[in-house]
Scaffold this motif. Structure first.
Motif, PDB file in Angstrom:
ATOM      1  N   TRP A 103       0.844  -1.198   0.000  1.00  0.00           N
ATOM      2  CA  TRP A 103       0.000   0.000   0.000  1.00  0.00           C
ATOM      3  C   TRP A 103       0.877   1.246   0.000  1.00  0.00           C
ATOM      4  CZ3 TRP A 103      -5.533   0.591   0.905  1.00  0.00           C
ATOM      5  CH2 TRP A 103      -6.223  -0.606   0.697  1.00  0.00           C
ATOM      6  N   TRP A 104       2.006   1.193   0.696  1.00  0.00           N
ATOM      7  CA  TRP A 104       2.915   2.336   0.716  1.00  0.00           C
ATOM      8  C   TRP A 104       3.453   2.613  -0.687  1.00  0.00           C
ATOM      9  CZ3 TRP A 104       3.952   6.525   3.127  1.00  0.00           C
ATOM     10  CH2 TRP A 104       5.129   7.214   2.862  1.00  0.00           C
ATOM     11  N   GLU A 105       3.898   1.557  -1.381  1.00  0.00           N
ATOM     12  CA  GLU A 105       4.392   1.731  -2.746  1.00  0.00           C
ATOM     13  C   GLU A 105       3.293   2.293  -3.650  1.00  0.00           C
ATOM     14  OE1 GLU A 105       7.653  -1.720  -3.619  1.00  0.00           O
ATOM     15  OE2 GLU A 105       5.621  -2.385  -3.084  1.00  0.00           O
ATOM     16  N   ALA A 106       2.079   1.778  -3.477  1.00  0.00           N
ATOM     17  CA  ALA A 106       0.947   2.259  -4.277  1.00  0.00           C
ATOM     18  C   ALA A 106       0.685   3.739  -4.017  1.00  0.00           C
ATOM     19  CB  ALA A 106      -0.297   1.429  -3.981  1.00  0.00           C
ATOM     20  N   LEU A 107       0.814   4.160  -2.764  1.00  0.00           N
ATOM     21  CA  LEU A 107       0.623   5.567  -2.419  1.00  0.00           C
ATOM     22  C   LEU A 107       1.706   6.438  -3.065  1.00  0.00           C
ATOM     23  CD1 LEU A 107      -1.006   7.666  -0.774  1.00  0.00           C
ATOM     24  CD2 LEU A 107       0.555   7.209   1.134  1.00  0.00           C
ATOM     25  N   VAL A 108       2.952   5.962  -3.034  1.00  0.00           N
ATOM     26  CA  VAL A 108       4.050   6.696  -3.665  1.00  0.00           C
ATOM     27  C   VAL A 108       3.811   6.803  -5.173  1.00  0.00           C
ATOM     28  CG1 VAL A 108       6.527   6.616  -4.196  1.00  0.00           C
ATOM     29  CG2 VAL A 108       5.723   6.145  -1.865  1.00  0.00           C
ATOM     30  N   TYR A 109       3.386   5.702  -5.812  1.00  0.00           N
ATOM     31  CA  TYR A 109       3.092   5.735  -7.252  1.00  0.00           C
ATOM     32  C   TYR A 109       1.971   6.717  -7.546  1.00  0.00           C
ATOM     33  CZ  TYR A 109       5.830   1.428  -7.886  1.00  0.00           C
ATOM     34  OH  TYR A 109       6.830   0.498  -7.921  1.00  0.00           O
ATOM     35  N   ASP A 110       0.965   6.728  -6.677  1.00  0.00           N
ATOM     36  CA  ASP A 110      -0.174   7.619  -6.870  1.00  0.00           C
ATOM     37  C   ASP A 110       0.260   9.081  -6.806  1.00  0.00           C
ATOM     38  OD1 ASP A 110      -2.866   8.332  -7.262  1.00  0.00           O
ATOM     39  OD2 ASP A 110      -3.518   6.693  -5.978  1.00  0.00           O
ATOM     40  N   PHE A 111       1.101   9.420  -5.847  1.00  0.00           N
ATOM     41  CA  PHE A 111       1.602  10.793  -5.775  1.00  0.00           C
ATOM     42  C   PHE A 111       2.439  11.122  -7.005  1.00  0.00           C
ATOM     43  CE2 PHE A 111       0.982  10.648  -0.996  1.00  0.00           C
ATOM     44  CZ  PHE A 111      -0.112  11.493  -1.030  1.00  0.00           C
ATOM     45  N   GLY A 112       3.195  10.155  -7.475  1.00  0.00           N
ATOM     46  CA  GLY A 112       3.948  10.351  -8.713  1.00  0.00           C
ATOM     47  C   GLY A 112       3.025  10.624  -9.880  1.00  0.00           C
ATOM     48  N   LEU A 113       1.896   9.913  -9.925  1.00  0.00           N
ATOM     49  CA  LEU A 113       0.924  10.137 -11.002  1.00  0.00           C
ATOM     50  C   LEU A 113       0.301  11.524 -10.915  1.00  0.00           C
ATOM     51  CD1 LEU A 113      -0.878   6.691 -11.331  1.00  0.00           C
ATOM     52  CD2 LEU A 113       0.580   7.817 -13.015  1.00  0.00           C
TER      53      LEU A 113
END
Length: 145
Positions: A103-113
């Protein structure tokens, strides 16, 4: 180009190109298989479109009930923040599940998006207007003598 035709072309090209770019980026960053990354790209695009319709409708209903009318910087910022927060809450689980990441990685990817789409939207609009011309609403009025 007619307004409706222009909007349909704009939305179609915008989303199609965004899906391709985000799918490739998500596959590369997460190490996931291309079909999973494509599913995440299409899924996040569909969620963003649906959420935009729902959120904007709810926001405008709220806005209509306010005693002070108008869209101040504060209201626009609140609208943007609320939209992005809701989108993150829906896409983080999607990315974690489909890409097989934390979930942390997904959150980081989301902020990148989010950062990607700030730049992408600006550049896409610039390119679209260069190729297809400005809409009638943005054309300067001819001066009358």
């Amino acid at each position: 180009m007619q307004a409706v035709r222009r909007r349909v072309l704009y939305a179609t090209l915008y989303e199609a190109l965004a899906i391709v770019i985000t799918s490739v980026g998500l596959a590369w960053l997460s190490g996931s298989a291309a079909p999973n990354a494509t599913l995440a790209g299409i899924g996040s695009s569909a969620i963003a479109l649906a959420w935009n319709l729902v959120y904007t409708s709810l926001y405008e209903r709220w806005e209509a009930r306010q005693p002070r009318k108008g869209r101040t910087f504060r209201r626009r910022a609140a609208h943007a923040f609320g939209f992005e927060l809701g989108l993150v809450l829906m896409t983080v689980p999607l990315f974690a599940l489909v890409l097989g990441i934390t979930w942390w990685e997904a959150l980081v990817y989301d902020f990148g998006l989010i950062l990607f789409f700030l730049v992408y939207t600006y550049l896409f609009n610039l390119g679209f207007d260069k190729i297809f011309g400005l809409p009638a609403s943005a054309l300067p009025h001819a001066e009358t003598s």
